[in-house]
Design an enzyme around this catalytic site. Structure first.
Site, PDB file in Angstrom:
ATOM      1  N   ASP A  13      13.363  57.910 -42.257  1.00 32.86           N
ATOM      2  CA  ASP A  13      12.937  56.698 -42.985  1.00 32.86           C
ATOM      3  C   ASP A  13      11.454  56.393 -42.814  1.00 32.86           C
ATOM      4  O   ASP A  13      11.051  55.235 -42.870  1.00 32.86           O
ATOM      5  CB  ASP A  13      13.759  55.456 -42.553  1.00 32.86           C
ATOM      6  CG  ASP A  13      15.244  55.720 -42.580  1.00 32.86           C
ATOM      7  OD1 ASP A  13      15.699  56.317 -43.561  1.00 32.86           O
ATOM      8  OD2 ASP A  13      15.936  55.338 -41.621  1.00 32.86           O
ATOM      9  N   LYS A  16       8.777  59.570 -46.291  1.00 33.68           N
ATOM     10  CA  LYS A  16       8.437  60.950 -46.685  1.00 33.68           C
ATOM     11  C   LYS A  16       8.410  61.111 -48.203  1.00 33.68           C
ATOM     12  O   LYS A  16       7.627  61.888 -48.729  1.00 33.68           O
ATOM     13  CB  LYS A  16       9.449  61.947 -46.083  1.00 33.68           C
ATOM     14  CG  LYS A  16       9.380  62.028 -44.572  1.00 33.68           C
ATOM     15  CD  LYS A  16      10.388  62.979 -44.006  1.00 33.68           C
ATOM     16  CE  LYS A  16      11.822  62.485 -44.129  1.00 33.68           C
ATOM     17  NZ  LYS A  16      12.115  61.255 -43.374  1.00 33.68           N
ATOM     18  N   GLY A  40      17.796  59.802 -48.090  1.00 38.77           N
ATOM     19  CA  GLY A  40      17.681  58.974 -49.282  1.00 38.77           C
ATOM     20  C   GLY A  40      16.248  58.573 -49.485  1.00 38.77           C
ATOM     21  O   GLY A  40      15.574  58.230 -48.531  1.00 38.77           O
ATOM     22  N   HIS A  41      15.769  58.698 -50.701  1.00 33.69           N
ATOM     23  CA  HIS A  41      14.490  58.073 -50.979  1.00 33.69           C
ATOM     24  C   HIS A  41      14.518  57.398 -52.336  1.00 33.69           C
ATOM     25  O   HIS A  41      15.288  57.749 -53.209  1.00 33.69           O
ATOM     26  CB  HIS A  41      13.299  59.017 -50.790  1.00 33.69           C
ATOM     27  CG  HIS A  41      13.427  60.323 -51.476  1.00 33.69           C
ATOM     28  ND1 HIS A  41      13.385  61.500 -50.783  1.00 33.69           N
ATOM     29  CD2 HIS A  41      13.589  60.633 -52.765  1.00 33.69           C
ATOM     30  CE1 HIS A  41      13.526  62.487 -51.641  1.00 33.69           C
ATOM     31  NE2 HIS A  41      13.654  61.996 -52.842  1.00 33.69           N
ATOM     32  N   GLN A 221      15.405  63.342 -42.853  1.00 29.37           N
ATOM     33  CA  GLN A 221      15.563  62.738 -41.529  1.00 29.37           C
ATOM     34  C   GLN A 221      14.255  62.881 -40.737  1.00 29.37           C
ATOM     35  O   GLN A 221      13.208  62.951 -41.332  1.00 29.37           O
ATOM     36  CB  GLN A 221      16.746  63.329 -40.756  1.00 29.37           C
ATOM     37  CG  GLN A 221      18.112  62.974 -41.343  1.00 29.37           C
ATOM     38  CD  GLN A 221      18.554  63.913 -42.446  1.00 29.37           C
ATOM     39  OE1 GLN A 221      18.425  65.113 -42.338  1.00 29.37           O
ATOM     40  NE2 GLN A 221      19.071  63.358 -43.518  1.00 29.37           N
TER      41      GLN A 221
HETATM   42  P1  IMP Z   1      24.679  62.043 -40.011  1.00 30.49           P
HETATM   43  O1  IMP Z   1      23.438  62.852 -40.353  1.00 30.49           O
HETATM   44  O2  IMP Z   1      25.222  61.299 -41.186  1.00 30.49           O
HETATM   45  O3  IMP Z   1      25.697  62.824 -39.265  1.00 30.49           O
HETATM   46  O4  IMP Z   1      24.198  60.885 -38.978  1.00 30.49           O
HETATM   47  C1  IMP Z   1      23.709  61.182 -37.685  1.00 30.49           C
HETATM   48  C2  IMP Z   1      22.614  60.223 -37.283  1.00 30.49           C
HETATM   49  O5  IMP Z   1      21.449  60.465 -38.084  1.00 30.49           O
HETATM   50  C3  IMP Z   1      22.961  58.744 -37.485  1.00 30.49           C
HETATM   51  O6  IMP Z   1      22.360  57.973 -36.458  1.00 30.49           O
HETATM   52  C4  IMP Z   1      22.315  58.413 -38.824  1.00 30.49           C
HETATM   53  O7  IMP Z   1      22.019  57.053 -38.965  1.00 30.49           O
HETATM   54  C5  IMP Z   1      21.055  59.260 -38.745  1.00 30.49           C
HETATM   55  N1  IMP Z   1      20.549  59.647 -40.059  1.00 30.49           N
HETATM   56  C6  IMP Z   1      21.060  60.583 -40.890  1.00 30.49           C
HETATM   57  N2  IMP Z   1      20.310  60.677 -42.001  1.00 30.49           N
HETATM   58  C7  IMP Z   1      19.303  59.810 -41.870  1.00 30.49           C
HETATM   59  C8  IMP Z   1      18.163  59.469 -42.698  1.00 30.49           C
HETATM   60  O8  IMP Z   1      17.922  60.040 -43.773  1.00 30.49           O
HETATM   61  N3  IMP Z   1      17.345  58.517 -42.190  1.00 30.49           N
HETATM   62  C9  IMP Z   1      17.554  57.931 -40.993  1.00 30.49           C
HETATM   63  N4  IMP Z   1      18.582  58.216 -40.200  1.00 30.49           N
HETATM   64  C10 IMP Z   1      19.448  59.150 -40.627  1.00 30.49           C
END
Ligand code: IMP
Length: 429
Positions: A13, A16, A40-41, A221
């Site tokens: 977040d 990017k 997500g963007h 991420q």
């Molecule tokens: P997962 O990727 O859905 O398995 O989530 C694992 C961890 O990564 C969790 O704490 C999510 O909130 C975090 N996370 C996954 N994708 C994002 C993102 O695009 N931005 C911020 N945090 C993320």
């Protein structure tokens, strides 16, 4: 021409999408290399907001290629939904290529993610099926795009795996029953619709690189969510660091020259896990509300805190950053004082790098350097700074940026001072 990688320097977040958009103008292709629709963007089309989860930012530049690399995991229904929404707005996507080696998120992955997250081993997942899909990939049990678009292979995969997945769901205490027929019907239809986009992107990207085209490799991420180097187990399941750009595309390390960090002027985290500089006070609330810190994918409120140089130094060395893009500097406007963590103490010892264990990182006490705050930027301030450069920033903001740059030994290349694409100050090398 060597490729450029964009990496989140924190927990995701960082903005990017906006940086990718700026750099995409000078690239021939924009490539995603890891993660899935947990990312997500938000993009703006004629003032209207779109939230993209799967599609690379480059998809809206019809003269560029948009590529989803082999390291990405794809929920076909979600991807088709995004393509459909864009088509309804007059942006029929024709420049997209999806790797035949990318793995597919199937309905049982999403159900398993939810069941796991509701159980004992929650990490605050987005529940999009990301972890179970990467787990199947590593276990050599996954389905790839090449098989999704082949009805025979898809039927065989569902037939062989459905009983096992249903059994695991039951063992996890989930009452969910998968309707195999319906699942197969939908997935076959998705495969049919996605077939025109699926190709060998490894060879495509290698060819483009050898032809001298500029590839922009867009990370999802952030570094601290990396499966190996992040705050394990509170991480995502892919390689979010610059190394992932090679494994997730098939390009060799020698194809890459620049690695740009995207880093907020403060820190945020969604989901569970250690966050040493987290603010649980009025300053934290201020950052959350001024920075509109709600997740694009889940809508969850993000945790906010001061900038952490211990973790940023770690991220810099892991990724070999060659440029720093600081986003949301304007959000700090209106705060009386600013703080930056320079090191930690843990059990009487000074630490300059994070410990491996999440419980130890949780117990670290940050040691801060304080800076003067600065007033909120007016619209006129913003326009003047964008036109004339960083020397027009209030002097406390300049001191803050200067400190970060000197501590990390990485030049600042972009600074975001407002929500719009146009509120970006570029520092030419
Ligand atoms: P997962 O990727 O859905 O398995 O989530 C694992 C961890 O990564 C969790 O704490 C999510 O909130 C975090 N996370 C996954 N994708 C994002 C993102 O695009 N931005 C911020 N945090 C993320």
């Amino acid at each position: 021409m060597p490729a450029t990688v964009i990496v989140g320097a924190q927990w995701g977040d960082e903005g990017k999408g906006k940086v990718t958009d700026v750099l995409a103008q000078r690239s021939d292709a924009v490539v995603r290399y890891q993660g899935g629709n947990n990312a997500g963007h938000t993009i703006l089309i004629r003032g209207e907001e779109f939230k993209l989860h799967h599609l690379p930012a480059g998809v809206l530049h019809p003269d560029k290629r948009a590529v989803i690399g082999n390291g990405v995991v794809i929920d076909p229904g979600v991807l088709l939904g995004e393509l459909e929404k864009l088509a309804q707005k007059g942006h029929a996507v024709r420049n997209l290529t999806i790797s035949d080696r990318a793995h597919v998120i199937l309905p049982w992955h999403t159900l398993l993610d939810g069941a796991r997250e509701d159980g004992r081993s929650a990490v605050g997942s987005t529940k999009r099926g990301i972890g179970p899909t990467y787990a199947d990939k590593a276990a050599r049990d996954g389905l790839r795009m090449a098989e999704l678009v082949d009805p025979e292979a898809l039927r065989a995969h569902v037939r062989d795996h459905l009983p096992v997945k249903q059994g695991i769901l039951r063992a996890l205490g989930s009452g969910q029953v998968i309707d195999g027929e319906a699942m197969l019907r939908n997935t076959l239809a998705y495969g049919e619709r996605l077939r025109p986009f699926v190709a060998d992107t490894t060879t495509l990207l290698q060819d483009l690189h050898e032809q001298g085209q500029h590839l922009l490799l867009e990370g999802a991420q952030g570094t601290l969510l990396d499966i190996d180097h992040g705050t394990y187990p509170f991480v995502t399941s892919s390689s979010t660091t610059a190394g992932g750009a090679c494994t997730g595309t098939g390009l060799p390390p020698s194809a890459i020259r620049d690695v740009w960090a995207v880093c907020k002027a403060y820190a945020t985290r969604v989901g569970l896990g250690p966050f040493p500089t987290e603010l649980k006070d009025a300053d934290g609330e201020y950052l959350a509300s001024a920075g509109k810190e709600f997740g694009t994918t889940t809508g969850r409120k993000r945790r906010c805190g001061w900038l952490d140089l211990v973790l940023l130094r770690y991220a810099t060395r892991l990724n070999g950053f060659t440029g720093l893009c600081i986003t949301k500097l304007d959000v700090l406007g209106g705060m009386h004082k600013l703080k930056v963590a320079t090191h930690y103490t843990l059990d009487g010892q000074e630490l300059r790098a994070p410990p491996a264990r999440a419980d130890q990182l949780e117990r670290c006490t940050p040691v801060y350097q304080e800076f003067r705050g600065f007033a909120k930027l007016s619209e006129a301030d913003t326009r003047r700074i964008v036109q004339r450069g960083l020397a027009e920033l209030p002097s406390p903001a300049q001191e803050y940026l200067d400190f970060v740059h000197k501590q990390l030994h990485v030049p600042i290349r972009l600074v975001g001072i407002g929500p719009g694409r146009e509120d970006t100050v570029e520092v030419r090398a």
